[in-house]
Scaffold this motif. Structure first.
Motif, mmCIF file in Angstrom:
data_model
loop_
_atom_site.group_PDB
_atom_site.id
_atom_site.type_symbol
_atom_site.label_atom_id
_atom_site.label_comp_id
_atom_site.label_asym_id
_atom_site.label_seq_id
_atom_site.Cartn_x
_atom_site.Cartn_y
_atom_site.Cartn_z
ATOM 1 N N ILE A 26 0.832 -1.216 0.000
ATOM 2 C CA ILE A 26 0.000 0.000 0.000
ATOM 3 C C ILE A 26 0.867 1.266 0.000
ATOM 4 C CG2 ILE A 26 -0.445 0.444 2.445
ATOM 5 C CD1 ILE A 26 -3.421 0.171 0.550
ATOM 6 N N LEU A 27 1.988 1.233 0.728
ATOM 7 C CA LEU A 27 2.890 2.388 0.719
ATOM 8 C C LEU A 27 3.539 2.559 -0.652
ATOM 9 C CD1 LEU A 27 4.632 2.089 4.209
ATOM 10 C CD2 LEU A 27 3.041 3.870 3.461
ATOM 11 N N ARG A 28 3.952 1.460 -1.276
ATOM 12 C CA ARG A 28 4.528 1.538 -2.625
ATOM 13 C C ARG A 28 3.509 2.102 -3.614
ATOM 14 N NH1 ARG A 28 6.913 -3.361 -1.225
ATOM 15 N NH2 ARG A 28 5.228 -4.550 -2.174
ATOM 16 N N ARG A 29 2.265 1.636 -3.505
ATOM 17 C CA ARG A 29 1.222 2.112 -4.419
ATOM 18 C C ARG A 29 0.949 3.600 -4.214
ATOM 19 N NH1 ARG A 29 -5.052 0.276 -4.542
ATOM 20 N NH2 ARG A 29 -5.670 1.715 -6.163
ATOM 21 N N LEU A 30 0.880 4.022 -2.957
ATOM 22 C CA LEU A 30 0.629 5.438 -2.670
ATOM 23 C C LEU A 30 1.765 6.312 -3.201
ATOM 24 C CD1 LEU A 30 -1.062 7.664 -1.452
ATOM 25 C CD2 LEU A 30 -0.065 7.127 0.777
ATOM 26 N N ARG A 31 3.018 5.863 -3.025
ATOM 27 C CA ARG A 31 4.147 6.620 -3.566
ATOM 28 C C ARG A 31 4.077 6.708 -5.084
ATOM 29 N NH1 ARG A 31 7.863 3.564 -0.979
ATOM 30 N NH2 ARG A 31 8.941 3.157 -2.908
ATOM 31 N N ALA A 32 3.739 5.597 -5.730
ATOM 32 C CA ALA A 32 3.662 5.579 -7.194
ATOM 33 C C ALA A 32 2.555 6.499 -7.700
ATOM 34 C CB ALA A 32 3.432 4.153 -7.680
ATOM 35 N N GLU A 33 1.399 6.459 -7.062
ATOM 36 C CA GLU A 33 0.294 7.323 -7.497
ATOM 37 C C GLU A 33 0.598 8.793 -7.224
ATOM 38 O OE1 GLU A 33 -3.600 6.094 -6.284
ATOM 39 O OE2 GLU A 33 -3.215 4.010 -6.831
ATOM 40 N N THR A 34 1.246 9.068 -6.103
ATOM 41 C CA THR A 34 1.601 10.454 -5.786
ATOM 42 C C THR A 34 2.640 10.988 -6.766
ATOM 43 O OG1 THR A 34 1.116 10.083 -3.450
ATOM 44 C CG2 THR A 34 2.489 11.976 -3.965
ATOM 45 N N ALA A 35 3.541 10.138 -7.215
ATOM 46 C CA ALA A 35 4.588 10.560 -8.154
ATOM 47 C C ALA A 35 4.003 11.090 -9.458
ATOM 48 C CB ALA A 35 5.528 9.399 -8.431
ATOM 49 N N GLU A 36 2.771 10.706 -9.774
ATOM 50 C CA GLU A 36 2.117 11.165 -11.002
ATOM 51 C C GLU A 36 1.541 12.577 -10.870
ATOM 52 O OE1 GLU A 36 2.171 9.362 -13.830
ATOM 53 O OE2 GLU A 36 3.396 7.928 -12.716
ATOM 54 N N LEU A 37 1.447 13.096 -9.658
ATOM 55 C CA LEU A 37 0.854 14.420 -9.433
ATOM 56 C C LEU A 37 1.862 15.533 -9.693
ATOM 57 C CD1 LEU A 37 -1.023 13.652 -6.086
ATOM 58 C CD2 LEU A 37 -1.967 13.664 -8.411
#
Length: 86
Positions: A26-37
């Motif tokens: 979940i932390l990896r996914r959140l970092r990946a999604e945030t990186a797109e912002l």
């Protein structure tokens, strides 16, 4: 996202992440999604999140108040370090 907080070579930094980062899916996914912002640089780096979790554990914190959350990565890091009932 803040890509790193330590002044290391790329190879050494990647080694640090590969061998010492205890990251949940979940932390990896959140970092990946945030990186797109567009504002992704506001997120803390993964080693900072892990350090914050360590501080929570060492202090024996049972409550945490985070003022100013971006996408919640640091809050999730700290919350995961709370004891049961925290």
């Amino acid at each position: 996202m803040s890509h790193r907080t330590l002044n290391l070579t790329d190879d050494l930094y990647q080694y640090l992440l590969d061998h010492s980062l205890r990251d949940t899916p979940i932390l990896r996914r959140l970092r990946a999604e945030t990186a797109e912002l567009a504002e992704a640089q506001m997120q803390i780096s993964p080693e900072q999140g892990q350090f914050m979790a360590l501080l929570v554990e060492l202090m024996g914190a049972r409550r945490i108040v985070e003022v100013g959350t971006f996408t919640g990565y640091s809050a999730l890091c700290m919350a995961s370090a709370l004891p049961p009932g925290g």
